[in-house]
Design a protein around this motif. Structure first.
Motif, PDB file in Angstrom:
ATOM      1  N   ARG A  36       0.691  -1.036  -0.088  1.00 41.09           N
ATOM      2  CA  ARG A  36      -0.337  -0.068   0.204  1.00 41.09           C
ATOM      3  C   ARG A  36       0.388   0.914   0.006  1.00 41.09           C
ATOM      4  NH1 ARG A  36      -1.157   3.308   3.370  1.00 41.09           N
ATOM      5  NH2 ARG A  36      -0.548   2.296   5.658  1.00 41.09           N
ATOM      6  N   ASP A  39      -3.268   5.512  -0.859  1.00 37.80           N
ATOM      7  CA  ASP A  39      -4.076   4.634  -0.872  1.00 37.80           C
ATOM      8  C   ASP A  39      -4.019   4.166  -1.685  1.00 37.80           C
ATOM      9  OD1 ASP A  39      -5.200   6.794   0.805  1.00 37.80           O
ATOM     10  OD2 ASP A  39      -5.439   8.429  -0.504  1.00 37.80           O
ATOM     11  N   CYS A  40      -3.314   3.576  -3.046  1.00 41.41           N
ATOM     12  CA  CYS A  40      -3.084   2.534  -3.854  1.00 41.41           C
ATOM     13  C   CYS A  40      -2.483   1.336  -3.411  1.00 41.41           C
ATOM     14  CB  CYS A  40      -2.051   3.550  -4.913  1.00 41.41           C
ATOM     15  SG  CYS A  40      -2.489   2.132  -6.493  1.00 41.41           S
ATOM     16  N   ASP A  63      -5.521  -2.576  -6.815  1.00 43.64           N
ATOM     17  CA  ASP A  63      -5.712  -1.430  -7.379  1.00 43.64           C
ATOM     18  C   ASP A  63      -4.867  -2.256  -9.136  1.00 43.64           C
ATOM     19  OD1 ASP A  63      -7.145   0.299  -6.137  1.00 43.64           O
ATOM     20  OD2 ASP A  63      -5.149   0.603  -5.000  1.00 43.64           O
ATOM     21  N   LYS A  80      -8.394  -1.695 -11.234  1.00 45.23           N
ATOM     22  CA  LYS A  80      -9.819  -0.588 -10.775  1.00 45.23           C
ATOM     23  C   LYS A  80     -10.021   0.825 -11.356  1.00 45.23           C
ATOM     24  CE  LYS A  80     -10.317  -2.434  -6.198  1.00 45.23           C
ATOM     25  NZ  LYS A  80      -9.957  -2.407  -4.457  1.00 45.23           N
ATOM     26  N   GLY A  82      -9.492   4.925 -12.268  1.00 43.30           N
ATOM     27  CA  GLY A  82      -9.248   5.589 -11.068  1.00 43.30           C
ATOM     28  C   GLY A  82      -7.872   4.823 -10.587  1.00 43.30           C
ATOM     29  N   GLY A  83      -7.357   3.697 -11.055  1.00 41.34           N
ATOM     30  CA  GLY A  83      -6.010   3.249 -10.319  1.00 41.34           C
ATOM     31  C   GLY A  83      -4.777   4.289 -10.345  1.00 41.34           C
ATOM     32  N   GLU A  85      -5.405   7.488 -10.537  1.00 43.41           N
ATOM     33  CA  GLU A  85      -5.143   8.789  -9.534  1.00 43.41           C
ATOM     34  C   GLU A  85      -5.113   8.883  -7.949  1.00 43.41           C
ATOM     35  OE1 GLU A  85      -7.217   7.461 -12.183  1.00 43.41           O
ATOM     36  OE2 GLU A  85      -6.830   9.463 -13.109  1.00 43.41           O
ATOM     37  N   ARG A  86      -4.398   7.544  -7.988  1.00 43.69           N
ATOM     38  CA  ARG A  86      -4.480   6.941  -6.776  1.00 43.69           C
ATOM     39  C   ARG A  86      -3.555   6.809  -5.634  1.00 43.69           C
ATOM     40  NH1 ARG A  86      -9.285   4.263  -4.246  1.00 43.69           N
ATOM     41  NH2 ARG A  86      -7.995   3.303  -3.261  1.00 43.69           N
ATOM     42  N   ARG A  88      -0.963   9.083  -4.797  1.00 42.54           N
ATOM     43  CA  ARG A  88      -0.723  10.232  -4.603  1.00 42.54           C
ATOM     44  C   ARG A  88       1.041  10.715  -3.771  1.00 42.54           C
ATOM     45  NH1 ARG A  88      -1.278  10.209   0.778  1.00 42.54           N
ATOM     46  NH2 ARG A  88      -1.945   9.006   1.635  1.00 42.54           N
TER      47      ARG A  88
END
Length: 306
Positions: A36, A39-40, A63, A80, A82-83, A85-86, A88
C-alpha cells in the motif's frame, strides 16, 4: 586506509524495519509483494519472496499490478477505475515524494524500506558544528536521502547518472518547500565524479552510497558492483574530511551480505570509526514472513547508528 587484521570489528547483524505510516507491506509470497502506497494498493514482483502468500484473498483488493514475467511485454495493468489517480504524493516528516507508474519499470520512485536510514540521517547532525557539514549522496535516485539530509541542515551534493531521476528529485524538493535549500544537483557517473572531486581537493563530512548491482553512466560508463565498488570506496576514503561524521552504504545485490558490506567499509575507512551492519526488511500486515530487501553497513566516527 586498510586497518590491521586484529583491529577488525565483529558487529552483530541488525534488522531494521520501516514504520512509515504512508506505506505498508500487506503480504508477500510466490515471488510477489502486495503493498500500500498511500491510497494505492499495488502488486509488484519480488525475487526474494520464495514462500507462499499468507492471505491470498486480500490480493484481490489490489488496484494494479506490474507484470514482468515476459520482459518484452512488461507493463502496468489497472484493475480498478481511477487506479492512476489513487497514486498520490507521500509525506515523510514534511518531505513529499511524487510517485508515478513508469513504463518498463516496476519502481514507483521511492524505496520505503529505507525510511530507517532517512530517520538516522535527519538525526545525525552534530550539535557542535558551526557550519553546515558537507554530505555527498551517490546514486541519489529521486532524492529521499538528499532531502532528509538537507532538512537536517547538511549542505548536500546529490549525484545520479540519470537525468530523469535528478529532475524527479528536484521536483520532490520543490514540493517539499526545499527548492531554495543548499543542494547541488549533479548528473554524472558516481566514480568519475568522486575521482574528480579528489583531484580538486574537495572534502565531505558524510557520504551516502546506494549503488546498483549493474548500471551505466550518462555516457555509457559500465558499472558492475563486484568490479567497481572497491575503487569507489577507496576514492571516497580520500575525500572524507578530517572530522567525518558517517558513511552509509546500502546494497541490493542478491550476492552481497551484511558481513561483506561491513568488511568493505572497515577495510577502506579510518580505523578509529565504528562499523554497524544489518538488513532492511518489511514487516507484513498479514502473516509472519518478514521480507528482507537490502543490506546496509554504517561507519560512524561517533556513536551514530541507524
Amino acid at each position: 586506509m586498510p586497518r590491521d587484521k586484529g583491529a577488525m570489528n565483529r558487529p552483530d547483524i541488525e534488522v531494521l524495519f520501516s514504520d512509515w505510516k504512508e506505506y505498508e507491506l500487506l503480504d508477500s509470497g510466490d515471488r510477489l509483494k502486495l503493498e500500500r502506497f498511500g491510497d494505492c494498493v499495488a502488486i509488484r514482483g519480488e525475487p526474494k519472496a520464495w514462500w507462499g502468500k499468507s492471505n491470498p484473498s486480500i490480493w484481490k483488493e489490489a488496484d494494479c499490478r506490474y507484470f514482468d514475467e515476459d520482459k518484452k511485454n512488461s507493463r502496468w495493468e489497472f484493475f480498478k477505475r481511477g487506479g492512476l489517480e489513487r497514486l498520490r504524493p507521500l509525506n515523510f516528516n514534511g518531505i513529499k515524494f511524487r510517485l508515478k507508474f513508469m513504463e518498463g519499470s516496476k519502481h514507483l520512485g521511492v524505496f520505503p524500506e529505507q525510511s530507517p536510514h532517512w530517520n538516522f540521517i535527519m538525526n545525525s547532525m552534530p550539535a557542535f558544528r558551526a557550519e553546515a557539514p558537507r554530505l555527498l549522496n551517490l546514486f541519489g535516485y529521486t532524492g529521499a536521502a538528499t532531502l532528509a539530509a538537507s532538512k537536517a541542515g547538511y549542505a548536500v551534493t546529490h549525484v545520479d547518472a540519470s537525468k530523469p531521476s535528478v529532475d524527479w528529485a528536484r521536483k520532490n524538493a520543490f514540493e517539499s518547500g526545499m527548492s531554495e535549500n543548499r543542494i547541488r544537483w549533479i548528473v554524472d557517473d558516481a566514480l568519475k565524479f568522486v575521482e574528480r572531486e579528489n583531484r580538486r581537493g574537495a572534502r565531505y563530512d558524510a557520504i551516502i552510497l546506494d549503488p546498483p548491482a549493474f548500471g551505466r553512466g550518462p555516457k555509457g560508463e559500465l558499472w558492475k558492483l563486484e568490479k567497481t565498488l572497491s575503487r569507489l570506496l577507496e576514492t571516497c576514503s580520500k575525500i572524507l574530511s578530517d572530522n567525518p561524521i558517517f558513511v552509509l552504504m546500502t546494497l541490493y545485490s542478491i550476492e552481497a551480505s551484511p558481513i561483506m558490506a561491513g568488511n568493505m567499509l572497515e577495510f577502506f575507512l579510518p580505523p578509529e570509526g565504528k562499523t554497524r551492519i544489518g538488513e532492511l526488511a518489511l514487516n507484513p500486515k498479514y502473516g509472519n514472513a518478514n521480507l528482507p530487501l537490502s543490506i546496509w553497513a554504517l561507519w560512524s566516527a561517533g556513536k551514530n547508528s541507524p
